[in-house]
Design an enzyme around this catalytic site. Structure first.
Site, PDB file in Angstrom:
ATOM      1  N   CYS A 121     -28.063 -23.342  14.354  1.00 28.89           N
ATOM      2  CA  CYS A 121     -28.121 -24.223  13.186  1.00 28.89           C
ATOM      3  C   CYS A 121     -29.303 -25.182  13.251  1.00 28.89           C
ATOM      4  O   CYS A 121     -29.802 -25.634  12.218  1.00 28.89           O
ATOM      5  CB  CYS A 121     -26.814 -24.999  13.047  1.00 28.89           C
ATOM      6  N   GLU A 134     -19.622 -29.553  11.489  1.00 25.11           N
ATOM      7  CA  GLU A 134     -20.992 -29.339  11.958  1.00 25.11           C
ATOM      8  C   GLU A 134     -21.467 -28.068  11.270  1.00 25.11           C
ATOM      9  O   GLU A 134     -21.038 -26.968  11.612  1.00 25.11           O
ATOM     10  CB  GLU A 134     -21.011 -29.211  13.491  1.00 25.11           C
ATOM     11  N   VAL A 192     -18.496 -22.424   3.920  1.00 28.20           N
ATOM     12  CA  VAL A 192     -17.139 -22.405   4.472  1.00 28.20           C
ATOM     13  C   VAL A 192     -16.699 -23.818   4.840  1.00 28.20           C
ATOM     14  O   VAL A 192     -15.548 -24.210   4.615  1.00 28.20           O
ATOM     15  CB  VAL A 192     -17.057 -21.468   5.696  1.00 28.20           C
ATOM     16  N   GLY A 193     -17.606 -24.604   5.382  1.00 26.72           N
ATOM     17  CA  GLY A 193     -17.285 -25.970   5.761  1.00 26.72           C
ATOM     18  C   GLY A 193     -16.856 -26.820   4.578  1.00 26.72           C
ATOM     19  O   GLY A 193     -15.969 -27.674   4.697  1.00 26.72           O
ATOM     20  N   GLY A 247     -19.849 -24.131  11.551  1.00 28.62           N
ATOM     21  CA  GLY A 247     -20.174 -22.895  10.850  1.00 28.62           C
ATOM     22  C   GLY A 247     -21.001 -23.164   9.617  1.00 28.62           C
ATOM     23  O   GLY A 247     -21.705 -24.179   9.526  1.00 28.62           O
ATOM     24  N   SER A 248     -20.906 -22.272   8.650  1.00 30.64           N
ATOM     25  CA  SER A 248     -21.749 -22.363   7.458  1.00 30.64           C
ATOM     26  C   SER A 248     -21.308 -23.509   6.556  1.00 30.64           C
ATOM     27  O   SER A 248     -20.150 -23.923   6.556  1.00 30.64           O
ATOM     28  CB  SER A 248     -21.696 -21.053   6.676  1.00 30.64           C
ATOM     29  N   THR A 249     -22.248 -23.986   5.762  1.00 31.38           N
ATOM     30  CA  THR A 249     -21.965 -25.076   4.839  1.00 31.38           C
ATOM     31  C   THR A 249     -20.968 -24.651   3.767  1.00 31.38           C
ATOM     32  O   THR A 249     -20.072 -25.428   3.396  1.00 31.38           O
ATOM     33  CB  THR A 249     -23.267 -25.571   4.193  1.00 31.38           C
TER      34      THR A 249
END
Length: 485
Positions: free
Chosen positions: A287, A253, A235-236, A231-233
């Site tokens: 992505c 990822e 949130v990651g 997912g998004s950076t």
């Protein structure tokens, strides 16, 4: 009854159950706004049940003959092949994906399942020598136990399966939390596939929920040893921090800002075709999509003319139409966010070569030219059918521009000189880059992952096997040692 109608519940302890959360989740078609199924969201207690179920079932799954495990994964593959049309319908209805996108995603899933089916027979160990006389060192490859998987909305069928199938193949239990915009494609569909394939009840659990219901309970639960997130950076980063705080390994990822670079000796017509596919497949919601196209100044004007003509020819609209290339983005928030970014980029000096209209969630293609690396549209991930084009004069300048980002996921470089392309690619700070190809590549036996803010870890092939297993050292002393005291 439509295939998807029975997939509107969580799957816990081998049973289809309503969640115990307080809210309903309407599953809405992003193209026409139709709510076609509704979920009762799961809560923290459901997450707890799911993890406990996976742990209990995993103890039994470890004892199953590897050939039987392989058979289950092969049956899952057969099920997908036999239900390809129904799965295509779900991808169109739930994600706004086109038929082209659905075929692409299903193909990726089939390949990763074929690879995962080899894992039960690859759980081999090693025997290593010791400096101690009469001693033998044995290394056993063991499953980690239970894996928590959190998947995104863009390619949810594949990006869920990319962790779920290898984790199961390596002998683990799994709890999967799909994105709230793709609970079927990224979640309950996968539960149905493995249930029909004969996976032991309780080994794979799917909880349909959101952060408002469960907070960080999915990450912080005591049972999982790995949290695999796509997912998004932003949130990651949070998930990675929480996982490590609780001594869990994060596999992340995350986002990308991939550069598609056209050197002065490139085949321009071919590069235009590849650049179009690299940006506009699934509305640019990938992505690995090419956010930035860097073109040598000698080809810049010709490229703009040819690229505009090619992109303008793409059919936009109803994803169920086989001719449609660009369907809707996932929701209104995404569409409005793209509109804001486009307008901000133009205000900063970008020149719109093509400025697409926005109709509901359908965003027509926009090409922004004369972009500079400092502009917001060059620095942020453009998760939609919007692309930037920038000129450069030398290879060194192109390398500098390509690396001027916090991301490092994918990329492409086009040139008629392969050695030059490989040398160029070696200087780009990214986990993956492709010479004379598209930026969107994912193959089942090749290491996949990003650098910088694009992620941690590698998946596919032997790398997934290593991520979802651990090595246990058992030493054997065949005679008594002599001690110094």
């Amino acid at each position: 009854m439509a295939f998807y109608k029975k997939l509107n519940k969580s799957f816990i302890e081998g049973k289809w159950v309503e969640g115990n959360g307080h809210r309903l989740l309407p599953n809405t078609n992003p193209y026409n706004g139709e709510t076609f199924v509704t979920f009762q969201l799961a809560n923290e207690q459901d997450v707890d049940r799911a993890y406990k179920s996976a742990k209990q079932a995993q103890g039994e799954w470890m004892k199953v003959n590897p050939y039987q495990k392989r058979t289950v994964l092969e049956k899952a593959l057969t099920y997908i092949e036999e239900h390809e049309e129904e799965i295509t319908e779900i991808i169109i209805k739930e994600l706004g994906g086109t038929r082209l996108k659905a075929a692409f995603e299903i193909g990726l899933v089939i390949n990763i399942l074929k690879e995962a089916a080899t894992y039960p027979l690859r759980m081999e160990g090693r025997i290593l020598p010791s400096p101690v006389d009469g001693k033998e060192n044995r290394l056993y490859r063991k499953p980690v136990g239970v894996v928590g998987v959190i998947s995104p909305f863009n390619f949810p069928f594949f990006l869920s399966m990319k962790s779920v199938a290898p984790a199961i193949g390596a002998g683990n239990g799994v709890v999967l939390k799909p994105h709230e915009h793709s609970p079927i494609t990224g979640g309950t569909l996968i539960a149905e596939i493995f249930d029909q394939a004969g996976l032991p009840k309780g080994l794979l659990n799917v909880v349909v929920t959101d952060i408002e219901e469960i907070g960080d309970a999915f990450i912080e639960h005591s049972i999982p040893t790995i949290i695999s997130f796509t997912g998004s950076t932003a949130v990651g980063k949070h998930i990675g921090q929480k996982a490590i705080q609780h001594f869990k390994k994060p596999i992340l990822e995350l986002g990308g800002n991939s550069a598609f670079i056209i050197l002065d000796d490139a085949d321009l017509d071919y590069a235009v075709e590849a650049a179009t596919f690299s940006r506009f497949t699934h509305q640019g919601q990938i992505c690995m999509s090419a956010n930035r196209i860097l073109v040598h100044s000698s080809l810049y004007e010709d490229f703009k003319q040819k690229y505009k003509a090619k992109v303008s020819s793409l059919k936009v609209g109803d994803p169920s139409d086989p001719e449609t290339v660009i369907g809707p983005v996932i929701n209104e928030k995404q569409a409005k966010g793209l509109e804001t970014l486009i307008n901000k980029g133009i205000k900063e000096g970008a020149v719109p070569l093509l400025k697409g209209k926005i109709e509901g969630n359908v965003v027509h293609p926009t090409i922004l030219t004369d972009v500079t690396p400092a502009m917001c549209v060059a620095q942020e991930e453009l998760f939609g059918p919007v692309v930037t084009v920038m000129p450069f004069n030398t290879d060194a300048e192109a390398i500098s521009m390509a690396n001027d980002t916090t991301f490092g996921l994918s990329g492409a470089v086009h040139t008629s000189n392969i050695d030059r392309g490989v040398q160029f690619a070696q200087n780009i700070e990214t986990g993956m880059i492709h010479v004379n190809d598209i930026t969107i590549n994912d193959e089942p036996i090749v290491a996949f992952g990003g650098e910088k803010h694009s992620g941690i870890g590698r998946l596919n092939g032997q790398w997934s096997l290593e991520e979802f297993t651990t090595m246990k050292w058992v030493s054997v002393n065949y005679k008594q040692r002599t001690f110094p005291y």
